[in-house]
Design an enzyme around this catalytic site. Sequence first.
Site, short mmCIF file in Angstrom:
data_model
loop_
_atom_site.label_atom_id
_atom_site.label_comp_id
_atom_site.label_asym_id
_atom_site.label_seq_id
_atom_site.Cartn_x
_atom_site.Cartn_y
_atom_site.Cartn_z
N THR A 151 -9.86 -0.62 7.66
CA THR A 151 -8.97 -0.08 8.70
C THR A 151 -9.68 1.14 9.30
OG1 THR A 151 -7.75 1.12 6.98
CG2 THR A 151 -6.80 -0.95 7.76
N LYS A 174 -11.66 -1.33 -0.01
CA LYS A 174 -11.39 -0.54 1.18
C LYS A 174 -10.61 0.70 0.76
CE LYS A 174 -8.45 -0.79 4.24
NZ LYS A 174 -7.80 0.52 3.93
N THR A 185 -4.46 0.58 -7.08
CA THR A 185 -5.51 1.11 -6.23
C THR A 185 -5.24 0.77 -4.78
OG1 THR A 185 -7.85 1.11 -5.75
CG2 THR A 185 -6.90 -0.97 -6.41
N GLU A 264 -10.74 9.64 4.71
CA GLU A 264 -10.56 10.02 6.13
C GLU A 264 -11.04 11.45 6.38
OE1 GLU A 264 -6.99 7.09 7.68
OE2 GLU A 264 -6.46 9.04 6.87
N ASN A 385 -5.03 11.51 11.73
CA ASN A 385 -3.68 11.14 11.31
C ASN A 385 -2.55 11.69 12.16
OD1 ASN A 385 -4.01 9.40 8.97
ND2 ASN A 385 -5.15 11.15 8.17
N THR A 390 0.91 6.43 18.04
CA THR A 390 1.21 6.61 19.45
C THR A 390 -0.04 6.85 20.28
OG1 THR A 390 1.65 8.95 18.99
CG2 THR A 390 3.53 7.47 19.09
#
Lengths: 390, 390
Positions: A151, A174, A185, A264, A385, A390
Amino acid sequence: MSEPASSPLTLPKGFQTAALAAGIKPSGKSDLSAVVSDTDCVWAFAGTRSTTAAACVTRNREVYAAGGPVRALVVNAGNANAATGKRGERDNADIADALGSVLNVDMDGVLTASTGIIGHPLPMDRVLSGVEHLPEDLGTDAAAFATAIMTTDLRPKTASANLPGGARIVGVAKGSGMIHPDMATMFAFVFTDAAVDGPGLRAAFSAVVARTFNAVTVDGDTSTNDMAIVLANGQAAEVALTDFLPALETVMRDLARQIARDGEGATRLLTVRVSGALTEAEALTAARTCCVSPLLKSAVHGNDPNWGRVIMAVGRSGAAVNIEGMTVAVQGNPVFAGKPLPYDDAAVSQSMKAEEVIFEIDLGVGGASGEAWGCDLSAEYVSINADYTT
Amino acid sequence: MSEPASSPLTLPKGFQTAALAAGIKPSGKSDLSAVVSDTDCVWAFAGTRSTTAAACVTRNREVYAAGGPVRALVVNAGNANAATGKRGERDNADIADALGSVLNVDMDGVLTASTGIIGHPLPMDRVLSGVEHLPEDLGTDAAAFATAIMTTDLRPKTASANLPGGARIVGVAKGSGMIHPDMATMFAFVFTDAAVDGPGLRAAFSAVVARTFNAVTVDGDTSTNDMAIVLANGQAAEVALTDFLPALETVMRDLARQIARDGEGATRLLTVRVSGALTEAEALTAARTCCVSPLLKSAVHGNDPNWGRVIMAVGRSGAAVNIEGMTVAVQGNPVFAGKPLPYDDAAVSQSMKAEEVIFEIDLGVGGASGEAWGCDLSAEYVSINADYTT
């Protein structure tokens, strides 16, 4: 953006994979994939303990409890199919059923996994049409599968190990955000052609998960969709669990570290090693509490040897500690031993400008140890994030 | 930078305060302060449950257990005197002793509190010299005290309430980062000239703390120095606990919300109200887990009505939930009721551009409720904390 390059990695004997762009990800990247074994697999499973677990986790757990073998795993990325109500449960079952039909396998032999945004129904017309076409393009490169399940991951994550008798283990994972697994996990799928003792594998799996995937954290947020699965089709050679489990742990540990490093917004890997704990569980808790601390993560981001935040994080972890016997080292530099030690601030800060920043902590109360992995906290995490839907 | 302006707020009868710049903060701002009552106070205390609690918390807890009255509180900001070993314990006791000497009060009647960086010895020559001069400039403005105890806080935090018979409650707090109190709080000091039942106040205090300061989180990191104290010198009027406790809770709740709103890097207040829980404790846990989620906090920062992150956070909180009966509303807009509801993305996002963003969640399993407060997560949080010591 082009998809990240990755070296090909051949799946173990008897496993094949296929991936395609079904139109779930708005980017048009590949988002639907499957791994299929041409014979039955014994397997082990760990799923999130979240009380709002997604349909895929709930169903896989039921299939696991039934105890039968499995043949295939189908994964979609871009949509978690979580908090989607009864419709989500039906959609999830329909995907297993559809892949079972085209493979001519019972749907109870097909596992499912979804990852992506929570709370949106799957575009089932596109998903089911994709599932029908999946078996047309089966290959043996695990990297294609690793890419299709991504992702916000920047890098596909794979790891492998060789076993006695020519059997192999290939793992794919991932990660990225919402990473703080609870007895499960993010996604970690491990495939092997070793013939292993199924009940023994089931019994040992949760301990291996505890020391690997459950020792990873990116942001403390536990996903609704976390799962770890190992599939063994036994096509290569018989391998004793005493040989298999250490190799499995090595592969899972490698994947766990890759997930932390690719958190991230991460710019480096944070490793926390705790020794001198009363129990392994307390060592792991203390280590992971350090890895999840936004204050320690921010300090790592700024190359700031602010070890007081380690003292704070250990203190809030609840692990037993004797502060007078406690020691802390940053990148090998002792900074605390019951009291603050003198050290060269600039030199220690410089040593933190590395790919991996390691804190070593002794709690001074026992003989148990444990290790956890995380990443630094950057402004990039917030921007990734703050505007996801949007 | 000049210190933030604040309206004067007179302390209750018999309380005086003084503050000066002792040279602990490199900025040269006021960093040493005290509040003194001219008669004995009954009091209540809650301190952090961190296993690496600072000397001030440990000593105050011992004084509290001894059960005697107190007369004064001395606070330094800029240095937490935590993880400073035996030397830190001696320094902390020496501060209480020094203020006791100049006030001619037993040192067991003097409480201490330190806040700031962990792991650095206090500059005791400057601190003790400051303590000696504190009583020279006593006044009655609580705002001066509120300013002197600040670290990275942007605003001084005060709140007050009037009681029957002309008695008053004045509360002062500090917050900012490392805010996730565990059975205690950041600093919250509450002064009252009401005459209240001491044992009853002690018995009720932890429940009020649970619903106020323990319902606040900025970053999930529990400080080594958190404490909440209420001092009652009884100089104004006798007040029944049934009148006193609701007023105390109002003051503490007001301070708690101010701490959340002024969290490091915060641009708005995040309020999460949970109903339909099995117990108040589960409601509070679910609400606070939402408030600490970096993913939900980032979404609030970006005005992103990504309610899936609420589902995730409730799921990982461990609170019992019936997802089919669960509901979620954002700023009064229903977005989930067992399944996703249609809503106007742009309009809900627009409604989130407010000083306070409110999520209302019903867990669908019981009749208990609770509320927690946090703030959004901004890139500013990272830059404040990436370079705090160096």
